[in-house]
Enzyme design. Structure first.
Site, mmCIF file in Angstrom:
data_model
loop_
_atom_site.group_PDB
_atom_site.id
_atom_site.type_symbol
_atom_site.label_atom_id
_atom_site.label_comp_id
_atom_site.label_asym_id
_atom_site.label_seq_id
_atom_site.Cartn_x
_atom_site.Cartn_y
_atom_site.Cartn_z
ATOM 1 N N GLU A 55 -5.555 0.217 4.829
ATOM 2 C CA GLU A 55 -4.182 0.670 5.108
ATOM 3 C C GLU A 55 -4.025 1.242 6.501
ATOM 4 O O GLU A 55 -3.096 0.917 7.232
ATOM 5 C CB GLU A 55 -3.725 1.696 4.069
ATOM 6 C CG GLU A 55 -3.087 1.084 2.847
ATOM 7 C CD GLU A 55 -4.096 0.515 1.869
ATOM 8 O OE1 GLU A 55 -5.308 0.846 2.029
ATOM 9 O OE2 GLU A 55 -3.714 -0.231 0.965
ATOM 10 N N PHE B 209 2.856 0.210 -2.718
ATOM 11 C CA PHE B 209 3.213 1.570 -3.121
ATOM 12 C C PHE B 209 3.127 2.489 -1.922
ATOM 13 O O PHE B 209 2.175 2.425 -1.143
ATOM 14 C CB PHE B 209 2.257 2.071 -4.206
ATOM 15 C CG PHE B 209 2.388 1.324 -5.496
ATOM 16 C CD1 PHE B 209 3.350 1.684 -6.426
ATOM 17 C CD2 PHE B 209 1.554 0.245 -5.779
ATOM 18 C CE1 PHE B 209 3.469 0.993 -7.616
ATOM 19 C CE2 PHE B 209 1.673 -0.449 -6.966
ATOM 20 C CZ PHE B 209 2.640 -0.081 -7.889
ATOM 21 N N ASP C 85 2.289 5.386 -1.895
ATOM 22 C CA ASP C 85 1.085 6.208 -1.992
ATOM 23 C C ASP C 85 -0.003 5.698 -1.038
ATOM 24 O O ASP C 85 -0.755 6.474 -0.461
ATOM 25 C CB ASP C 85 0.552 6.179 -3.422
ATOM 26 C CG ASP C 85 1.639 6.514 -4.437
ATOM 27 O OD1 ASP C 85 1.705 7.658 -4.883
ATOM 28 O OD2 ASP C 85 2.439 5.597 -4.746
ATOM 29 N N PHE C 86 -0.066 4.372 -0.898
ATOM 30 C CA PHE C 86 -1.117 3.798 -0.038
ATOM 31 C C PHE C 86 -0.805 4.055 1.434
ATOM 32 O O PHE C 86 -1.691 4.142 2.270
ATOM 33 C CB PHE C 86 -1.237 2.290 -0.268
ATOM 34 C CG PHE C 86 -1.450 1.898 -1.713
ATOM 35 C CD1 PHE C 86 -1.926 2.811 -2.638
ATOM 36 C CD2 PHE C 86 -1.182 0.597 -2.131
ATOM 37 C CE1 PHE C 86 -2.116 2.445 -3.965
ATOM 38 C CE2 PHE C 86 -1.373 0.230 -3.453
ATOM 39 C CZ PHE C 86 -1.843 1.141 -4.376
ATOM 40 N N HIS D 99 0.399 5.798 -7.897
ATOM 41 C CA HIS D 99 1.339 4.677 -7.811
ATOM 42 C C HIS D 99 2.762 5.132 -8.142
ATOM 43 O O HIS D 99 3.540 4.409 -8.739
ATOM 44 C CB HIS D 99 0.935 3.551 -8.769
ATOM 45 C CG HIS D 99 -0.380 2.927 -8.446
ATOM 46 N ND1 HIS D 99 -1.580 3.547 -8.734
ATOM 47 C CD2 HIS D 99 -0.691 1.757 -7.830
ATOM 48 C CE1 HIS D 99 -2.578 2.772 -8.333
ATOM 49 N NE2 HIS D 99 -2.064 1.681 -7.776
#
Lengths: 378, 658
Positions: B393, B416, B418-419, B462
């Protein structure tokens, strides 16, 4: 051991007061007898002296100036040097709501802005929001009332005394079961009694004074009428303290003459003159307005014959005096005589006493009217 | 002297004289911040840049003066920048560590160690995508090779055979930490094997050796042979930064010994020994350079200061064109489509008309994206424009940054949000700041997309909603659509605007359907949508909460309560005027956001409303947020951390009763 400072009872009838101020600062040493705090009752503000010595500790949850307080409520503590403060009782949950008082309710910014635009005085509004908060809707409704109302009526502002009188009257209406009895009595003898004083060149006692004296005597035979309803019991009076309704330029005041049976008519008359003068000039103290167990009100001088006086709550009865006038009285055997007559109007709380015993009180009183001299000596 | 010898000698000497002048200026107080000199390492920048063209890109480090000068920056632009003056290469916005001159391929020095590797890979990606033979070079120190950016950047460059040269200037200390201590394998060049690329080690104080190795690496890159790792062993003979002590971590003897291995003296001796130049010729060059630097210094001292009003200019790209307006009437009514399909339609249309757009992400190629965000595009546009990535990422975000700097329009599909947090530094320190640091000369049209929101027992990795964090950062646009119609218009605008955009799709709404015009249209950022008109309270709802707020308003309408629901659609920029206008009407404001409350966008909206809308407030401003807790898995726990419709109803009712 921390000594609690509590709200004292200001007088016989005080159920709540408004905390005015501390007269000492938090942490300041206080000696017994020094003024410590002030509380405002219905009519006056009183300073209270400390009953003990110590260092004043005002807890965070103590009443603030302006808060309504009840007798016995803790205000603070007196601590010994180095003594820790007792744990505060509870977190004040809704301070904003307890301090919300007429004219002091918070006003939302939007309501303030709208009030400015519509020229509405928010101080006079009762807020519909939480804790009496004045909101836009309150301002708009007030504006609507203002604009829709027919030509503005003339109004008189309500004085604090008027407000107090109103509250007391409503309290009486809401908390008693009043019944009024009227009875004609022969006033010839009390008229004559006054004349005797005049003939001696002395200032005679007022009719009110004479009737008070006689009523006090009658109350000793009918103690329930001087009692006080306390739900589970009727507390009888320890002394016959009688209030006189005084019509002052500011409104009704009821000064109290203490222990009427112990006073000679002359002493009573002097005392009542003094109290009435003090009431007229509003220099009367709270102590002289408290503690009555019975009240006398006289509308006779203004020509009223009979009326339904209202009980001075929490008293049980009030005696109204009508006008004295000559009347033709049938004396039996077809003889008509003219006698000076007066109507007495007794309003009493039917919770405390029933109609017949109350009527018997009037009968006793009527008898005393016939022979007042035994009780009205100098 | 040959052209090469002349360039090498002159450039090294220019760097040396300029650095020594800057050191003196620092001592005189003319330099206001840090000053990291390149003394002792001149051969590396010089040797590498010898075969670079102005249209090749160089990504530099905190020790970048030498790279800037070797790439062709006039000494005056460098000195004036360190003096904080307007004509400086970054117009006074950067100083020693932020030297920008993209017009000559100097793509920026950086105060953060590592990102330049990713950015060079990104520029190389663009060059490869556009065709041609341009090359991107990353200079970095030995400190960077133990950073994840090195691993991720070299790996991606290798798998995609990017035209990049990674030049490690191994001066043996990462600030004051010895590389021998900090590296499990202190042989940097050998690490190239881990990524399947050539790794060459040269004496970094031998300019001819550097030039020769670099020339070979550049040739390989230009000809499609892929990247090279070039380790140049060297030593900085001045302190890490001017004014810092130097002998706590190394000895005077060691520094003195390396001074003896001065690359300039060594090259000069060679020129004289071989008879290519005479002492007198070289002395004349030296004198000329000294005069040039003296003049540049004097001129820089006289240069004017930047105007204070310009301090916040170039945070965002200037608007340069009209946008495609929203259709007044849908000209081609058709069945409703989902939010995911709406953005796919926008992406497809824009990719077709703009060959500079490419997509990076895991599974976005042939698979078409986890949520179908690129379904069918791989077959249409090919692997170079729909690039499946390793799970790197930070790496591919940094790569997207470099690609945008070099002129592409990367779309990074995170699945997502979150990543995306793994790439926080690349977004906040690099992508968001690049337009500003380059004084608007670089555009940063990077579109970062990912799903937000709680639901389907996705649990805590997620289900994040981090829009508030990114709305705190100047330079970013943060979009949170809630309907297919808005999603298409906002996505199209994101693909046409020049600013970096976080496009955060509520996952629970991805399959909700709505009417969407077939033709392309744009919705400008910072324009809230009135979801429902009302009189008694305003509810500003974010992303997945918009539908719930609308349902709550509908329920209350049945009780005669009139609620206005507002969807800001973008949290940065925030349509404060629309919120204030609604508050002016209703007097009450509730902000509903599934994200955490503290320091969130609700707090920002509340602060703005309390400030500019104070006199409109008829009740306190309220917020309704998700629980201040990570998202749990179990359905009963999950339901407890997100505001349901009935709680929104209760909150509105309470607000009206205030």
């Amino acid at each position: 051991m921390a000594i609690e400072i509590t709200v004292p009872r200001l007088g016989w009838s005080m159920e709540e007061g408004v905390f005015s101020a501390w007269l000492k600062r938090d942490g300041e040493p206080v000696r017994m007898g020094e003024p410590l705090f002030a509380v405002e009752s219905d009519k006056v503000t009183m300073d209270f002296e400390s009953l003990d010595s110590g260092i004043l500790h005002i807890p965070y949850d103590a009443p603030q100036p302006g808060d309504v307080v009840a007798p016995g409520q803790r205000l603070g503590y007196l601590l010994m040097e180095g003594e820790p403060a007792p744990e505060a009782m509870s977190i004040p949950a809704a301070r904003a709501e307890t301090v919300a008082r007429p004219g002091k309710a918070p006003v939302t910014p939007r309501a303030r802005r709208t009030a400015g635009e519509l020229d509405v005085d928010t101080a006079a509004l009762r807020g519909s929001g939480k804790g009496g908060r004045v909101r836009e809707i309150d301002v708009r409704e007030a504006f609507a009332r203002k604009t829709e109302a027919p030509p503005p009526v003339e109004s008189v502002p309500v004085s604090p005394l008027r407000r107090t009188i109103a509250a007391r009257m409503m309290r009486s209406r809401e908390n008693t079961a009043p019944v009024t009895l009227t009875r004609r009595v022969d006033a010839t003898e009390i008229v004559r009694l006054r004349k005797q004083w005049k003939l001696r060149g002395e200032t005679p006692p007022a009719y009110t004074d004479i009737v008070m004296k006689l009523a006090a005597v009658a109350l000793q035979d009918h103690p329930l009428l001087a009692g006080r309803w306390e739900e589970d019991r009727i507390v009888l009076a320890q002394g016959i303290h009688v209030g006189i309704a005084v019509d002052t330029p500011h409104g009704l005041l009821v000064p109290v003459i203490r222990d009427v049976p112990a006073l000679s008519l002359e002493q009573l008359a002097a005392r009542s003159r003094q109290l009435i003068a003090a009431a007229q000039s509003r220099r009367i103290t709270a102590a002289d307005l408290e503690g009555a167990v019975f009240t006398i009100t006289n509308l006779g001088a203004i020509g009223v014959e009979a009326f339904t006086p209202i009980i001075q709550f929490p008293e049980t009865a009030v005696l109204g005096m009508g006008t004295i006038r000559w009347e033709v009285v049938a004396e039996g055997n077809g003889v008509l005589a003219t006698r000076e007559q007066m109507m007495l109007s007794l309003t009493f709380d039917h919770r405390v006493i029933d109609g017949a015993p109350a009527a018997r009180f009037l009968r006793t009183l009527a008898a005393l009217f016939g022979s007042p001299y035994a009780h009205c000596g100098r | 002297m040959t052209e090469q010898s002349c360039f090498l000698y002159r450039t090294m000497q220019l760097i040396r004289v300029c650095e020594e002048q800057l050191a003196r200026c620092h001592a005189r107080g003319l330099i206001h911040g840090a000053c990291h000199t390149y003394v002792g390492e001149e051969a590396i920048a010089t040797g590498v840049c010898w075969r670079l063209r102005p249209d090749d890109a160089v990504f530099s480090t905190h020790r970048g003066h030498g790279h800037a000068l070797a790439k062709g920056m006039p000494p005056f632009a460098l000195i004036a920048e360190l003096f904080g003056r307007e004509p400086g290469c970054s117009h006074g916005r950067g100083g020693s560590m932020h030297l920008f001159s993209p017009e000559i391929g100097m793509m920026g020095a950086s105060g953060i160690v590592g990102p330049c590797i990713l950015q060079a890979a990104g520029a190389a990606y663009s060059f490869q995508l556009f065709g041609g033979d341009r090359v991107a070079v990353a200079f970095f120190g030995d400190g960077a090779v133990n950073n994840g950016a090195f691993h991720e950047g070299l790996n991606m460059a290798s798998i995609w055979k990017l035209p990049a040269v990674f030049v490690c200037e191994n001066n043996q200390f990462a600030t004051e930490v010895p590389f021998q201590y900090a590296a499990g394998n202190p042989d940097v060049a050998s690490r190239a094997a881990a990524y399947g690329m050539p790794g060459i080690q040269v004496d970094g104080n031998d300019v001819l050796a550097v030039a020769e190795a670099a020339e070979e690496a550049i040739r390989r890159a230009r000809s499609g042979g892929g990247p090279t790792l070039l380790e140049c062993k060297t030593y900085r003979t001045r302190a890490h930064a001017e004014g810092m002590g130097d002998y706590t971590y190394r000895t005077r003897e060691e520094v003195a010994a390396w001074r003896e291995r001065c690359p300039i003296r060594r090259f000069r001796a060679g020129l004289i020994t071989s008879g290519e130049a005479t002492e007198a010729e070289l002395d004349a060059i030296d004198a000329g350079i000294r005069e040039e630097i003296r003049k540049a210094g004097e001129e820089a001292e006289r240069a004017h200061w930047p105007r204070a009003e310009a301090a916040a200019a170039h945070v965002y790209a200037a608007r340069s064109r009209a946008h495609a307006p929203e259709p007044v009437v849908d000209s081609s009514p058709r069945p409703p489509i989902s939010l995911a399909a709406a953005t796919l339609e926008a992406l497809d249309y824009e990719m077709e008309r703009n060959p500079r757009i490419f997509v990076l992400g895991e599974g976005i190629g042939a698979r078409g994206g986890n949520f179908g965000t690129t379904a069918g595009l791989f077959a249409k546009y090919g692997a170079a424009r729909l690039r499946d990535t390793p799970i790197s990422e930070r790496g591919f975000t940094g790569l997207a940054c470099g690609a945008a700097m070099a002129g592409a329009r990367p779309v990074v599909d995170f699945m997502f949000i979150d990543f995306l947090n793994d790439a926080f530094g690349e977004i906040v320190n690099q992508i968001a700041k690049m337009q500003y640091m380059s004084s608007g000369r670089l555009k940063m049209p990077v579109l970062l997309r990912g799903c937000i929101g709680i639901g389907h027992s996705a649990a805590t990795h997620h289900s994040g909603s981090y829009h508030s964090i990114y709305s705190h950062i100047p330079g970013l646009r943060v979009v949170v659509p809630s309907t297919p119609y808005d999603a298409k218009g906002l996505f199209t605008h994101a693909l046409r605007c020049d600013d970096p955009v976080l496009f955060l799709e509520p996952r629970e709404l991805m399959s909700t359907k709505g009417a969407v015009p077939a033709e392309p249209y744009e919705i400008e950022f910072g324009k809230a949508r009135v979801v429902r008109e009302g009189r008694q309270a305003t509810v500003a709802a974010i992303g997945p909460m918009v539908q719930r707020a609308a349902a709550a308003a509908e329920a209350l309408a049945g009780e005669g309560v009139s609620v206005e629901v507002l969807d800001p659609r973008t949290v940065s920029p925030l349509d404060t005027p629309a919120i204030l206008a609604s508050l002016h009407k209703t007097g009450r404001l509730l902000i509903v956001d599934e994200a955490f409350g503290p320091c969130g966008i609700g707090a920002e909206i509340a602060a703005q409303a309390a400030d500019a809308g104070f006199n409109d407030l008829d009740a306190p401003i309220r917020r309704l947020n998700g629980a201040f807790a990570p998202t749990p898995y179990s359905p009963t726990l999950e339901a407890a951390v997100t505001p349901p419709v009935d709680r929104i109803v209760a909150a509105i009712r309470a607000l009206i009763e205030e």
